[in-house]
Design a protein around this motif. Structure first.
Motif, short mmCIF file in Angstrom:
data_model
loop_
_atom_site.label_atom_id
_atom_site.label_comp_id
_atom_site.label_asym_id
_atom_site.label_seq_id
_atom_site.Cartn_x
_atom_site.Cartn_y
_atom_site.Cartn_z
N THR A 191 0.87 -1.43 -0.04
CA THR A 191 0.04 0.04 -0.05
C THR A 191 0.73 1.29 -0.08
O THR A 191 0.59 2.27 -0.78
CB THR A 191 -1.02 0.16 1.20
N VAL A 192 1.90 1.43 0.88
CA VAL A 192 2.71 2.20 0.76
C VAL A 192 3.68 2.45 -0.31
O VAL A 192 3.92 3.40 -0.98
CB VAL A 192 3.54 2.40 2.10
N LEU A 193 4.38 1.17 -0.84
CA LEU A 193 5.20 1.27 -1.94
C LEU A 193 4.50 0.29 -2.94
O LEU A 193 4.91 -0.90 -2.92
CB LEU A 193 6.65 0.77 -1.73
N PRO A 194 3.76 0.60 -3.94
CA PRO A 194 3.32 -0.30 -4.74
C PRO A 194 4.20 -1.06 -5.64
O PRO A 194 5.24 -0.33 -6.16
CB PRO A 194 2.10 0.37 -5.82
N PRO A 195 4.25 -2.32 -5.96
CA PRO A 195 5.17 -2.85 -6.93
C PRO A 195 5.09 -2.29 -8.14
O PRO A 195 4.02 -1.92 -8.63
CB PRO A 195 4.74 -4.35 -6.75
N SER A 196 6.18 -2.16 -8.79
CA SER A 196 6.17 -1.37 -10.28
C SER A 196 6.15 -2.46 -11.14
O SER A 196 5.87 -3.72 -10.95
CB SER A 196 7.52 -0.81 -10.58
N ASP A 197 5.62 -2.22 -12.44
CA ASP A 197 5.41 -3.26 -13.69
C ASP A 197 6.60 -4.19 -13.90
O ASP A 197 6.42 -5.26 -14.16
CB ASP A 197 5.14 -2.48 -14.77
N ARG A 198 7.85 -3.52 -13.65
CA ARG A 198 8.79 -4.41 -13.88
C ARG A 198 8.91 -5.61 -12.93
O ARG A 198 9.54 -6.73 -12.94
CB ARG A 198 10.15 -3.67 -13.89
N LEU A 199 8.53 -5.16 -11.69
CA LEU A 199 8.79 -6.25 -10.43
C LEU A 199 7.54 -7.01 -10.68
O LEU A 199 7.88 -8.18 -10.53
CB LEU A 199 8.71 -5.41 -9.16
#
Length: 634
Positions: free
Chosen positions: A202-210
């Motif tokens: 919620t605080v650090l949404p995962p990126s598309d690359r991840l």
């Protein structure tokens, strides 16, 4: 300030309901500053009390405040430097007391949790006033990520001021180490709060690359990193780490009691008055967790060093420095010499830690067995009971041997990581040259903790799982082993069939790609000739039809077309019928069709008695793919 940070949770709105607490960005920033101020205040009060109690303090109140700022930054992991006078060589001090680290970490955790409790994504109205004037504007709550970011900003602002103030003097902080370790400690604690409250995603949404990297992982790795297995492995790793620390604390207390005379003599030598002795005892209490970590490394095998190339382990202590200070905690260090069976017995601590990790790793399987027994007892003939029984069995199948072993292995890995981090923080520099590093080696301690835990936890968890199955469901491990041994041939045949099927699919895919390449090449060549020669649209359509027919024939010859393998065109009877028809049309010029075939050396090898080919019309005519004429005869 409370009006900026949050509204009163006990205050009632105009409708009588309690108003929820709301955290604004400005309030979160102020909460971060207050958290840093509280930590500085605790260190300042402690130092001032010791300064007042000292019979002859070395400096004034300004020096005490400077030492308090140094200690607060030292509690975050920053290194200190001390000098005896102007022009003297700076001596580094890098052994951070772990009990002192608990003060800022606990304040960060509690205050960040308080600030995050009022974070939301919506708008919360203010409580209505007593007057009849217009209602105030609604108070908008900040998102969790914004709240934690502002909180860290306020905390680090106060830390930057403290670094600038404590960077000078006889006891000063290293600015570069403070700029690295203070944000690292604060960010790590805040990330732990976010993971335990709202979730780190919620605080650090995962990126598309991840996400792409996660989806590209093998299915077994993704299953091993699933949330239930991660949670079970984390619980097992924490339990094993707690047992290792308890083992170290027990060894430290045993050593202090065993060498009580040396400890008392060292305390009386290092301080002559009671305020000084109380200060030494306080320092020993702050360093007691460090000593427990050193003793845990001793029990694991790598041991620790006291500088000057010395090594202290269960197999013996060698090359101990001659001029060690009479510090009380150093009285628990074993004497120089080879080890004995009494020192070798400390290996029981890592074994017990591995056994505890195995028990925690097998707990999900035990819960699944209990669920199967409970559902079987209360299932009955009702559809709901049968669904619960099937769900319980599915849960037991999910926690199979592979899942249990994976949880135990992950627990061992995380236990090793935690041991490495604690060993790195508990040790450090106490001077130059020989005292450049004292304490355990972080990578050796982490590797030893992971190895001990894995060696005991993985087989122990599997044995415990089989024990739970036997006691709970009556499944004997010996019967399962015999069933496994009896089904080895079937499993081998199944593997061979899967490999053959995969090879056939790969060959078919390669043939399809070859056909597609041939079609594209023929289409490009036909298009190029048409563009060079020109021609009418009817001619171009005829060339395209020929290209398509050529691709169809190629598919039929390679056997990659739909239904090519199952069509009678390639059967022996169809070939004989075709040869007989050709012989009749040619007036008997061809040789009669016999049951011969070419051998390996090119000669005719008979595979049976010669048979006369059936006359045309005497049997059912084969159905050719694509029409009456068959491929190549249209």
């Amino acid at each position: 300030m409370s009006q900026l940070t949050d509204s009163d949770p006990t205050a009632a709105t105009s409708g009588g309901a309690a108003a929820p607490r709301v955290t604004t960005p400005v309030g979160a920033f102020l909460v971060g500053m207050v958290t840093a101020g509280l930590g500085l205040g605790v260190c300042t009060v402690s130092v001032l009390l010791l300064w007042i109690a000292a019979p002859a303090p070395a400096g004034g109140p300004a020096g005490a405040l400077h030492v308090a700022a140094d200690l607060w930054l030292f509690a975050h992991g920053a290194n200190l430097e001390r000098t005896a006078g102007p022009g003297a060589v700076a001596v580094p001090v890098g052994v951070t007391p772990l009990l002192l680290v608990a003060v800022p970490v606990w304040l960060l955790y509690r205050c960040a949790q308080h600030a995050l409790a009022g974070a939301a994504d919506g708008t919360v109205p203010r409580q209505a006033g007593r007057g009849t004037g217009p209602r105030p504007a609604p108070l908008r709550a900040a998102a969790p990520g914004a709240v934690l970011g502002r909180f860290l900003g306020g905390y680090l602002l106060v830390a930057a001021v403290a670094v600038a103030y404590a960077a000078t003097g006889p006891l000063r902080v290293e600015p570069f180490s403070a700029l690295f370790f203070v944000p690292l400690t604060a960010a790590g604690t805040v990330a732990l709060v976010a993971a335990r409250t709202v979730g780190l995603h919620t605080v650090l949404p995962p990126s598309d690359r991840l996400r792409r990297i996660r989806s590209a992982l093998p299915p077994g790795v993704r299953a091993a990193l699933a949330r239930p297995r991660r949670a079970a492995a984390l619980r097992a790793a924490c339990a094993a780490g707690a047992v290792l620390l308890a083992t170290g604390a027990l060894l430290v207390l045993t050593g202090l009691a065993w060498h009580a005379g040396d400890v008392r003599h060292g305390l009386l030598r290092i301080a002559q008055d009671w305020p000084g002795r109380c200060t030494v005892v306080l320092v020993c209490l702050l360093l007691l967790p460090n000593a427990a970590v050193w003793a845990a490394a001793y029990a694991l095998g790598p041991g620790f060093t006291l500088g000057g190339g010395s090594a202290v382990g269960p197999l013996g202590a060698t090359a101990l420095p001659a001029g060690l200070p009479p510090f009380p905690l150093l009285g628990a260090v074993p004497q120089e010499g080879a080890g004995s069976p009494l020192t070798w017995a400390v290996a029981a601590g890592p074994v017990v830690a591995g056994a505890v990790a195995a028990r925690y790793a097998a707990r999900p399987a035990r819960a699944a067995v209990a669920g199967v027994r409970e559902s079987a007892r209360h299932s009955g003939d009702e559809p709901a009971g049968q669904r619960r029984a099937r769900a319980a069995v599915a849960r037991l199948l999910r926690w199979n041997r592979r899942a249990t072993a994976t949880v135990a292995a992950l627990a061992a890995l995380w236990c090793g990581v935690g041991a490495a981090v604690l060993s790195g923080v508990a040790g450090g520099a106490l001077g130059t040259a020989a005292l450049r590093h004292v304490g355990p080696s972080w990578w050796l301690t982490g590797a030893a903790a992971a190895g001990w835990t894995a060696a005991v936890a993985v087989p122990g968890a599997l044995l415990l799982r089989e024990w739970y199955l036997w006691r709970g469901l009556g499944r004997s491990p010996l019967a399962q082993f015999r069933e496994y041994r009896s089904g080895r041939g079937q499993r081998r045949e199944a593997r061979v069939r899967r490999r053959e099927k995969a090879a056939a699919e790969s060959r078919a895919a390669a043939q399809e790609r070859a056909v597609a390449r041939a079609e594209r090449k023929a289409r490009r060549s036909g298009t190029a000739r048409g563009s060079r020669r020109g021609g009418a649209p009817a001619e171009r359509a005829g060339r395209e039809r020929k290209v398509r027919l050529r691709g169809v024939r190629l598919r039929r010859r390679t056997g990659t077309g739909p239904g090519a393998a199952a069509h009678p065109w390639h059967e022996t009877g169809s070939r004989r019928t075709r040869w007989a028809e050709l012989r009749r049309v040619s007036g008997g010029l061809g040789a009669p069709v016999t049951g011969t075939s070419a051998g390996p050396d090119g000669r005719a090898a008979s595979d049976g008695p010669a048979t006369e080919a059936p006359r045309p019309g005497s049997g059912p005519a084969p159905e050719w793919p694509g029409g009456v004429g068959g491929p190549g005869m249209d």
